[in-house]
Design a protein around this motif. Sequence first.
Motif, mmCIF file in Angstrom:
data_model
loop_
_atom_site.group_PDB
_atom_site.id
_atom_site.type_symbol
_atom_site.label_atom_id
_atom_site.label_comp_id
_atom_site.label_asym_id
_atom_site.label_seq_id
_atom_site.Cartn_x
_atom_site.Cartn_y
_atom_site.Cartn_z
ATOM 1 N N VAL A 154 -12.520 7.642 -23.750
ATOM 2 C CA VAL A 154 -13.864 8.212 -23.895
ATOM 3 C C VAL A 154 -14.827 7.361 -23.085
ATOM 4 C CG1 VAL A 154 -15.662 8.959 -25.489
ATOM 5 C CG2 VAL A 154 -13.272 8.937 -26.248
ATOM 6 N N VAL A 155 -15.579 8.007 -22.196
ATOM 7 C CA VAL A 155 -16.570 7.314 -21.370
ATOM 8 C C VAL A 155 -17.871 8.094 -21.456
ATOM 9 C CG1 VAL A 155 -17.200 6.526 -19.063
ATOM 10 C CG2 VAL A 155 -14.801 6.487 -19.769
ATOM 11 N N GLY A 156 -18.951 7.426 -21.816
ATOM 12 C CA GLY A 156 -20.219 8.136 -21.792
ATOM 13 C C GLY A 156 -21.216 7.718 -22.848
ATOM 14 N N ASP A 157 -22.187 8.595 -23.052
ATOM 15 C CA ASP A 157 -23.329 8.334 -23.918
ATOM 16 C C ASP A 157 -22.978 8.700 -25.364
ATOM 17 O OD1 ASP A 157 -25.795 7.822 -24.931
ATOM 18 O OD2 ASP A 157 -26.813 9.512 -23.950
ATOM 19 N N THR A 158 -22.195 7.821 -25.980
ATOM 20 C CA THR A 158 -21.796 8.029 -27.370
ATOM 21 C C THR A 158 -21.528 6.665 -27.998
ATOM 22 O OG1 THR A 158 -20.250 9.224 -28.812
ATOM 23 C CG2 THR A 158 -19.340 8.320 -26.778
ATOM 24 N N SER A 159 -20.918 6.630 -29.158
ATOM 25 C CA SER A 159 -20.654 5.362 -29.840
ATOM 26 C C SER A 159 -19.323 5.455 -30.580
ATOM 27 C CB SER A 159 -21.769 5.053 -30.843
ATOM 28 O OG SER A 159 -21.756 6.013 -31.897
ATOM 29 N N LYS A 160 -18.821 4.304 -31.005
ATOM 30 C CA LYS A 160 -17.580 4.287 -31.766
ATOM 31 C C LYS A 160 -17.721 5.109 -33.034
ATOM 32 C CE LYS A 160 -14.258 1.203 -34.076
ATOM 33 N NZ LYS A 160 -14.265 1.986 -35.329
ATOM 34 N N GLN A 161 -18.865 5.000 -33.688
ATOM 35 C CA GLN A 161 -19.086 5.741 -34.924
ATOM 36 C C GLN A 161 -19.036 7.252 -34.690
ATOM 37 O OE1 GLN A 161 -21.014 3.151 -33.867
ATOM 38 N NE2 GLN A 161 -20.065 1.682 -35.299
ATOM 39 N N GLU A 162 -19.641 7.692 -33.598
ATOM 40 C CA GLU A 162 -19.625 9.124 -33.281
ATOM 41 C C GLU A 162 -18.213 9.596 -32.939
ATOM 42 O OE1 GLU A 162 -22.550 9.157 -30.182
ATOM 43 O OE2 GLU A 162 -24.149 9.819 -31.537
ATOM 44 N N ILE A 163 -17.459 8.751 -32.228
ATOM 45 C CA ILE A 163 -16.078 9.099 -31.879
ATOM 46 C C ILE A 163 -15.236 9.213 -33.150
ATOM 47 C CG2 ILE A 163 -13.985 8.319 -30.701
ATOM 48 C CD1 ILE A 163 -15.868 6.911 -28.675
ATOM 49 N N ASP A 164 -15.405 8.255 -34.077
ATOM 50 C CA ASP A 164 -14.673 8.297 -35.341
ATOM 51 C C ASP A 164 -14.955 9.603 -36.088
ATOM 52 O OD1 ASP A 164 -13.469 5.838 -35.018
ATOM 53 O OD2 ASP A 164 -15.050 4.733 -36.076
ATOM 54 N N LYS A 165 -16.213 10.016 -36.098
ATOM 55 C CA LYS A 165 -16.578 11.252 -36.793
ATOM 56 C C LYS A 165 -15.919 12.468 -36.148
ATOM 57 C CE LYS A 165 -21.110 9.693 -38.497
ATOM 58 N NZ LYS A 165 -22.585 9.869 -38.385
#
Length: 456
Positions: free
Chosen positions: A208-219
């Motif tokens: 995953v590369v971009g304007d997001t966060s680990k927390q958002e990816i987990d969700k």
Amino acid sequence: MINRKIKPSPLGKIKFSLPGINEFTQKNGLKILFVKKDNLPLVQFLLLCNAGSIFDPEGKIGLSNLTAMTLDEGADEYDALQLSDEIDMLGSHLSIRSGEDNIIISLQTLKENSDRSFELLGKIITQPHFKEEDFQREKRKVLTAILQRKDNPDEVAEHIFEYNLYGNESPYSNLFLGKEKDINSITAEDAKNFYNKLLTAGNSALIVVGDTSKQEIDKLIDKYLSNWKTQVPDINKIPEPQRKGSCIVFCNKENAMQSEIRIGHLASKRNEGNYFAKLLLNTVLGGQFTSRINLNLRENKGYTYGAFSRFNYYKHQAHFYVSTSVSTENTGNAIREILSELKRIGEGVTDDELEFAKSSLIRKFPSNFETYSQVAGNLTGKVIFSLPEDYFNTYIDNLRAVTKDDVNEAAANEIFSEETLIAVVGDKSKVREQLNEFPNSVFVEVDSEGRVGEEG
């Protein structure tokens, strides 16, 4: 006022630092590699499934590719057209392809649409249809591509080279498109079984590369991939190919105006030997426009518009090869010059050649990470070859540290001018006699799939 006659000088040493790579594993066994890059409101997802063509079962060559082609032809409540329309309306881009080692699923989306886009990706990954009508449509596309490939000398040369280099015991000798006979025998049920066995969370990695966060990816993973199968399949060991003596494999293409040539041999694997010395060695030999091979064949002799060499690394195997296309009457001359350059590189490189190669590789390296998809694409190498955490941030320093002795040692250990496989696709009536000047090479005529035929 700029004086265009004065060549600009370099501004100094190139420095490069990739944002930190955050690696973590989900409950279902899915490995995640995340790089935050927020200068644009985009998110790039790249899923690598350890399910490439090397896992095609005997008699079903081309199954991985057909499975990949059918994955997005309908999922959950959407048929193929509806699914495509849903993705298009979000302004997202989805692509799925199969290679030798992996099936790769790429999704780029706007940040504001990342949840919905990932929801659709989750449906494709966990609930593909594999309906008979969709499968048959994709199968017809493959059969057409196989016929077209036979008329493409470049693709034929690539395949007959690798088929005879690795040998039919190695899955790397298989054509990922498949064989016509095998494709006709593959069913939608075969694709579904291949999917169920190999496309699992425990057999995959998500970049995953971009304007997001680990927390958002987990969700996102919890919402849309929590029910994805977790098992890690048992995978047969890939057999080691055997090095052979010098050989010429020839595929006849009547009335061809040019000959496609591939010359090379097996090589040490990606994580064996001094990778950076091999990289610089190839840059001098045939890895850039000013390389020895290209200057010889293009600039000095005028045999071709271009010739290059490379070390080609698969996950489990590797080979070195030179590739070019020359006019028919210069087939023998071009082969002789290539073999001469392979032998000459064993005498060593010069200080100037090494410094120019280093400068070229170092100065273009940062440009490989300009876009989100470039960053994600480069991280696939980290996954496939288990590269160290600091690989990208130490890349330039590792190049600078290579000495001339390192490169010369690599030349001695990695280039075998007397043990080359020479693959040629051309007009036999005009080329066969030219190949008589290589008496140490056994001549074997093959068909477009690399299988041995009669010399005639």
